[in-house]
Motif scaffolding. Sequence first.
Motif, PDB file in Angstrom:
ATOM      1  N   ARG A 141       0.835  -1.215   0.000  1.00  0.00           N
ATOM      2  CA  ARG A 141       0.000   0.000   0.000  1.00  0.00           C
ATOM      3  C   ARG A 141       0.863   1.256   0.000  1.00  0.00           C
ATOM      4  N   LEU A 142       1.905   1.259   0.832  1.00  0.00           N
ATOM      5  CA  LEU A 142       2.801   2.416   0.895  1.00  0.00           C
ATOM      6  C   LEU A 142       3.553   2.606  -0.420  1.00  0.00           C
ATOM      7  N   THR A 143       3.869   1.505  -1.092  1.00  0.00           N
ATOM      8  CA  THR A 143       4.534   1.579  -2.395  1.00  0.00           C
ATOM      9  C   THR A 143       3.587   2.175  -3.432  1.00  0.00           C
ATOM     10  N   THR A 144       2.332   1.734  -3.420  1.00  0.00           N
ATOM     11  CA  THR A 144       1.327   2.268  -4.337  1.00  0.00           C
ATOM     12  C   THR A 144       1.126   3.763  -4.122  1.00  0.00           C
ATOM     13  N   LYS A 145       1.175   4.192  -2.875  1.00  0.00           N
ATOM     14  CA  LYS A 145       1.016   5.614  -2.541  1.00  0.00           C
ATOM     15  C   LYS A 145       2.283   6.417  -2.811  1.00  0.00           C
ATOM     16  N   GLU A 146       3.339   5.728  -3.276  1.00  0.00           N
ATOM     17  CA  GLU A 146       4.641   6.328  -3.572  1.00  0.00           C
ATOM     18  C   GLU A 146       5.310   6.938  -2.345  1.00  0.00           C
ATOM     19  N   LEU A 147       5.043   6.339  -1.190  1.00  0.00           N
ATOM     20  CA  LEU A 147       5.704   6.744   0.045  1.00  0.00           C
ATOM     21  C   LEU A 147       6.901   5.857   0.342  1.00  0.00           C
ATOM     22  N   VAL A 148       6.913   4.682  -0.286  1.00  0.00           N
ATOM     23  CA  VAL A 148       7.977   3.692  -0.096  1.00  0.00           C
ATOM     24  C   VAL A 148       8.409   3.184  -1.469  1.00  0.00           C
ATOM     25  N   GLN A 149       9.701   2.899  -1.590  1.00  0.00           N
ATOM     26  CA  GLN A 149      10.234   2.293  -2.820  1.00  0.00           C
ATOM     27  C   GLN A 149      10.563   0.837  -2.554  1.00  0.00           C
ATOM     28  N   ARG A 150      10.229  -0.010  -3.519  1.00  0.00           N
ATOM     29  CA  ARG A 150      10.553  -1.435  -3.440  1.00  0.00           C
ATOM     30  C   ARG A 150      11.647  -1.707  -4.456  1.00  0.00           C
ATOM     31  N   LYS A 151      12.724  -2.357  -3.997  1.00  0.00           N
ATOM     32  CA  LYS A 151      13.858  -2.651  -4.873  1.00  0.00           C
ATOM     33  C   LYS A 151      14.188  -4.133  -4.818  1.00  0.00           C
ATOM     34  N   PRO A 152      14.500  -4.716  -5.974  1.00  0.00           N
ATOM     35  CA  PRO A 152      14.903  -6.125  -5.980  1.00  0.00           C
ATOM     36  C   PRO A 152      16.198  -6.320  -5.180  1.00  0.00           C
ATOM     37  N   PHE A 153      16.238  -7.411  -4.443  1.00  0.00           N
ATOM     38  CA  PHE A 153      17.429  -7.760  -3.671  1.00  0.00           C
ATOM     39  C   PHE A 153      17.506  -9.275  -3.637  1.00  0.00           C
ATOM     40  N   GLY A 154      18.354  -9.832  -4.456  1.00  0.00           N
ATOM     41  CA  GLY A 154      18.416 -11.289  -4.562  1.00  0.00           C
ATOM     42  C   GLY A 154      17.116 -11.810  -5.138  1.00  0.00           C
ATOM     43  N   ARG A 155      16.512 -12.775  -4.445  1.00  0.00           N
ATOM     44  CA  ARG A 155      15.248 -13.351  -4.915  1.00  0.00           C
ATOM     45  C   ARG A 155      14.032 -12.700  -4.255  1.00  0.00           C
ATOM     46  N   SER A 156      14.243 -11.624  -3.509  1.00  0.00           N
ATOM     47  CA  SER A 156      13.126 -10.945  -2.851  1.00  0.00           C
ATOM     48  C   SER A 156      13.259  -9.435  -3.069  1.00  0.00           C
ATOM     49  N   TYR A 157      12.635  -8.674  -2.206  1.00  0.00           N
ATOM     50  CA  TYR A 157      12.669  -7.222  -2.301  1.00  0.00           C
ATOM     51  C   TYR A 157      13.045  -6.619  -0.962  1.00  0.00           C
ATOM     52  N   VAL A 158      13.562  -5.406  -1.042  1.00  0.00           N
ATOM     53  CA  VAL A 158      13.782  -4.597   0.151  1.00  0.00           C
ATOM     54  C   VAL A 158      13.015  -3.288  -0.037  1.00  0.00           C
ATOM     55  N   TYR A 159      12.730  -2.644   1.069  1.00  0.00           N
ATOM     56  CA  TYR A 159      11.913  -1.434   1.057  1.00  0.00           C
ATOM     57  C   TYR A 159      12.640  -0.298   1.758  1.00  0.00           C
ATOM     58  N   GLU A 160      12.456   0.911   1.202  1.00  0.00           N
ATOM     59  CA  GLU A 160      13.024   2.104   1.808  1.00  0.00           C
ATOM     60  C   GLU A 160      12.064   3.271   1.579  1.00  0.00           C
ATOM     61  N   PRO A 161      12.148   4.305   2.415  1.00  0.00           N
ATOM     62  CA  PRO A 161      11.231   5.427   2.241  1.00  0.00           C
ATOM     63  C   PRO A 161      11.495   6.160   0.929  1.00  0.00           C
ATOM     64  N   ALA A 162      10.421   6.600   0.287  1.00  0.00           N
ATOM     65  CA  ALA A 162      10.544   7.377  -0.952  1.00  0.00           C
ATOM     66  C   ALA A 162      10.503   8.879  -0.655  1.00  0.00           C
TER      67      ALA A 162
END
Length: 124
Positions: free
Chosen positions: A53-74
């Motif tokens: 939800r936070l990614t959709t709202k563009e408040l958080v960025q999702r980045k590929p990391f290996g076979r999963s994702y990591v998240y950081e504030p946008a």
Amino acid sequence: MYACTVSKRADGELELEVLHILWGSQQPLHIGEVQELLESNLAYTSVATVLARLTTKELVQRKPFGRSYVYEPAISHDDWYSGKMMALLHETSNHRMLLAGFVSKLSSKDRLALQSLLSEEKEA
């Protein structure tokens, strides 16, 4: 009849808690890391939903990391709060009254800071 004692969070409270965790981290976090840092025992899938939800709202960025994702504030902590202040301003038709009430509650130090910011804006 059974009494229900489950406390429900206010709208956006969990999202804000997740944002605070991400703002406090020096590096992007996996869903499981966010889950561990939350004050409540939320399921992994619930944390994933909040982050989505936070990614959709563009408040958080999702980045590929290996076979999963990591998240950081946008956005920064300060940008998020200034957005909230703007949302409150747009909720009323009497901007002058809302701003006057806000300014009247500021400390003298904050009033000086606001005056300085407004002067800088005028000069720019």
